[in-house]
Design an enzyme around this catalytic site. Sequence first.
Site, PDB file in Angstrom:
ATOM      1  N   GLY A 106       0.777  -1.229   0.000  1.00  0.00           N
ATOM      2  CA  GLY A 106       0.000   0.000   0.000  1.00  0.00           C
ATOM      3  C   GLY A 106       0.807   1.278   0.000  1.00  0.00           C
ATOM      4  O   GLY A 106       0.276   2.349   0.332  1.00  0.00           O
ATOM      5  N   LYS A 144       4.428  -8.378 -13.704  1.00  0.00           N
ATOM      6  CA  LYS A 144       3.944  -8.632 -12.342  1.00  0.00           C
ATOM      7  C   LYS A 144       4.084 -10.138 -12.121  1.00  0.00           C
ATOM      8  O   LYS A 144       3.243 -10.931 -12.571  1.00  0.00           O
ATOM      9  CB  LYS A 144       2.477  -8.197 -12.210  1.00  0.00           C
ATOM     10  N   SER A 187       3.423   8.546  -2.185  1.00  0.00           N
ATOM     11  CA  SER A 187       2.224   9.384  -2.093  1.00  0.00           C
ATOM     12  C   SER A 187       2.499  10.549  -1.148  1.00  0.00           C
ATOM     13  O   SER A 187       2.459  10.392   0.071  1.00  0.00           O
ATOM     14  CB  SER A 187       1.037   8.548  -1.587  1.00  0.00           C
TER      15      SER A 187
END
Length: 243
Positions: A12, A37, A171
């Site tokens: 996350g 991935k 972020s």
Amino acid sequence: MSVIVVTGTCTGVGKTVATAAVASLAAARGASVAVVKPGQTGVPPGEDGDLAEIARLSGVTDLHEYARFPDPLSPAAAARRAGVAPVDLPAAVGRITGLAADHDLVLVEGAGGLLVRYDDEGNTVADLARWLGAPVLLVVRPDLGTLNHTALTLEAMAHRGLNLAGVVIGSWPDDPDLAMRSNLPDLEALAARPLAGALPSGAGALDTAGFLRAARRGLAPALGGSFDAAAFRAAHAPTKETP
């Protein structure tokens, strides 16, 4: 660097957005880009996973997913629960090496953090990076607690002889708090180099054109952007009035 492995300090933290940002800038320069991935977890068959998000944000469509498990667990645990074979990371090395021969850049996005297990033999994305001889781009959180997570991950990388491609904040909010501002010089001290970027919060909700602009502002020149670590650190230096 024809192959870059992208990992994070934990789940996350913004690995998918960071991977998309690097892909977006490389594709905008005219480079041929593939994104891998090795193991997608927490996404049932038929639903969009991380690669679909990368394609939407970056426009890159040369995407490779080697295994998928519906439960939001580590790849090893998700494979056991599904009763199927785990991700074969040694085999992934050959497939990624083949992609690297035909592309200017191959980005490999891991699951969770550096030492999350992909199988019951204990193979991790750190092993994959070592087998590939690929540098690792480390995506981190900006907030309280990130310094310990970052230090532990960097120490684990150094212990395994892995090269650091850079540290990127996944972020960065519009209104960073005191801990976030104070963490900037300490993150650079841990990495022994300037930050390789700080991507804005909400970048994953942008359209392709807007995301390219955000990626260019949010990643350093070594990754194709215009991010200036010293200017960013100075602009966000805490003051006595910072809450």
